[in-house]
Design an enzyme around this catalytic site. Sequence first.
Site, PDB file in Angstrom:
ATOM      1  N   HIS A  49      48.719  33.484  31.324  1.00 26.63           N
ATOM      2  CA  HIS A  49      47.880  33.268  30.377  1.00 26.63           C
ATOM      3  C   HIS A  49      46.469  33.259  31.064  1.00 26.63           C
ATOM      4  O   HIS A  49      45.479  33.704  30.360  1.00 26.63           O
ATOM      5  CB  HIS A  49      48.163  31.766  29.864  1.00 26.63           C
ATOM      6  CG  HIS A  49      47.048  31.355  28.951  1.00 26.63           C
ATOM      7  ND1 HIS A  49      45.810  30.617  29.638  1.00 26.63           N
ATOM      8  CD2 HIS A  49      46.787  31.112  27.932  1.00 26.63           C
ATOM      9  CE1 HIS A  49      45.037  30.330  28.704  1.00 26.63           C
ATOM     10  NE2 HIS A  49      45.511  30.533  27.688  1.00 26.63           N
ATOM     11  N   GLU A  70      43.273  35.756  30.372  1.00 24.15           N
ATOM     12  CA  GLU A  70      42.030  34.978  29.901  1.00 24.15           C
ATOM     13  C   GLU A  70      40.833  35.776  30.651  1.00 24.15           C
ATOM     14  O   GLU A  70      39.737  36.016  30.204  1.00 24.15           O
ATOM     15  CB  GLU A  70      42.076  33.510  30.280  1.00 24.15           C
ATOM     16  CG  GLU A  70      40.776  32.818  30.166  1.00 24.15           C
ATOM     17  CD  GLU A  70      41.120  31.416  30.448  1.00 24.15           C
ATOM     18  OE1 GLU A  70      42.147  30.630  30.342  1.00 24.15           O
ATOM     19  OE2 GLU A  70      40.221  30.929  31.498  1.00 24.15           O
TER      20      GLU A  70
END
Length: 476
Positions: free
Chosen positions: A185, A189
């Site tokens: 994640h 990002e």
Amino acid sequence: ASASIGVTGLAVMGSNLARNFARHGYTVAVHNRTPTRTRSLIEEFGNEGSFVPAEKPADFVASLERPRRLVVMVKAGEPTDAVIDEFVPLLDPGDIVIDGGNAHFQDTRRREAALRERGIHFVGTGISGGEEGALHGPSIMPGGSAEAYAALGPMLEKISAHVDGEPCCTHIGADGAGHFVKMVHNGIEYADMQLIAEAYDLLRRAAGKTPAQLAEIFRRWNTGMLNSYLIEITAEVLAHTDQDTGKPFVDIVADAAEQKGTGRWTVQIALDVGAPVPGIAEAVFARSLSGHTELRAAARQLSGPQGPALTGADADRLVDRVEQALYASKIVSYAQGWNMIQAAADQFGWDIDLGSVAKIWRGGCIIRAGFLDEIRSAYAANPALPTLLADERFARQLGEAQDAWRAVVTTAAQQGIPTPGFSSALAYYDALRADRLPAALIQGLRDFFGAHTYLRTDREGVFHTEWSGDRSETRK
Ligand code: NBP
């Protein structure tokens, strides 16, 4: 014993998480190595719910209902081991230790195995959304045993963000799976932020848009296919004016991006699990490069192209093209992230539902976006999808965006503006769809200088050519 859950480590993340549990009606035991933090949590927020403060670890543990659920929210690395070592002797088989810090997934695997030997569950849990998320509803990625999830999951689901009535929390998989997925994640990002930064840079320098105009452009993009938290806050940051100087805020910030390490881990581990994530790697290296002021100072006199910036309709056309390029590149970096999760799941034996990862990132976390619903649908239609790029809908969208995407990369090169994210995403797209890659030539070179052998397209077996002899071919 009266508390349903305990939190130790009451810096910003731990205290907000404890408050989130309390606001949802749970009695929460709270503890911190330095007791002043515990006291100030109770003084400031004690009236928000039911807290049981403790200064001594033994009192903290004694206040927990069984099976005990103990959330550790301290600095990742050695502090986490120190806290585990301190608390584990006070626990009993069946108790659950939850590490909500940003642990390296291999540390989580090691800790899970060590605690399992003592009959204690260890749930390495990714938590995304920063301090606001921790308080109002983060995206939560718990790893560990199914048994531990059964005793803990409903509480985590309750305090997580919700989208369309569904919690942004699901059992990811065994041992380190939760922390692994959280790490990816963060890698995604990084890639998202790099692409946004490239879009800004290109439109500012090649199309002459001001930060205020760009804020409007990003605000508009946020109502379309790019709708996401990061696009939303980009508009906010670009619209902000420095109060001291009256200049655009973005112009008074030093242009050296920092990193705490999860992006770097993603790239290092991608190499270990054999998953190509060039979009994330470009983002990590772009941050690194920005911080090398000595290299940049030494190279400042290098020549660039002479061409003037675009104006009028050409500039406006570039705005629309960059929107397309940003979206297409975003699909590519998400495809790389999911591919990496799949590669690790295969390697470490995790049974990860790839669609549910998209589901729990729709809210609470930093990369939350409407777009994640489409990823979820792609895996719902085909749980064995080898790459998101092969999904019919994404393939069509990429096909529609490609002309604009190629024009953007061309303009960037002509104008001398670096767009490693856009360019590398396009290269990935073109590499995956190519009939033949020049890797064949690389294999030939390797065989020439190192007798590394090669496979043939037309026959089974491993072959070597006698390059320094008569160039005959032998089967190895
Ligand atoms: P920090 O990462 O700054 O850690 C501070 C906490 O760790 C304090 O409670 C401190 O206790 C405790 N601690 C340390 Br340092 N060493 C300790 C030790 N040896 N024994 C016991 N306690 C120790 O806090 P944070 O920013 O709230 O983050 C907590 C975790 O959540 C981290 O792993 C972080 O990576 C992760 N995370 C943070 C964010 C974010 O947005 N900040 C988002 C997602 C995840 P003390 O008060 O006695 O010094």
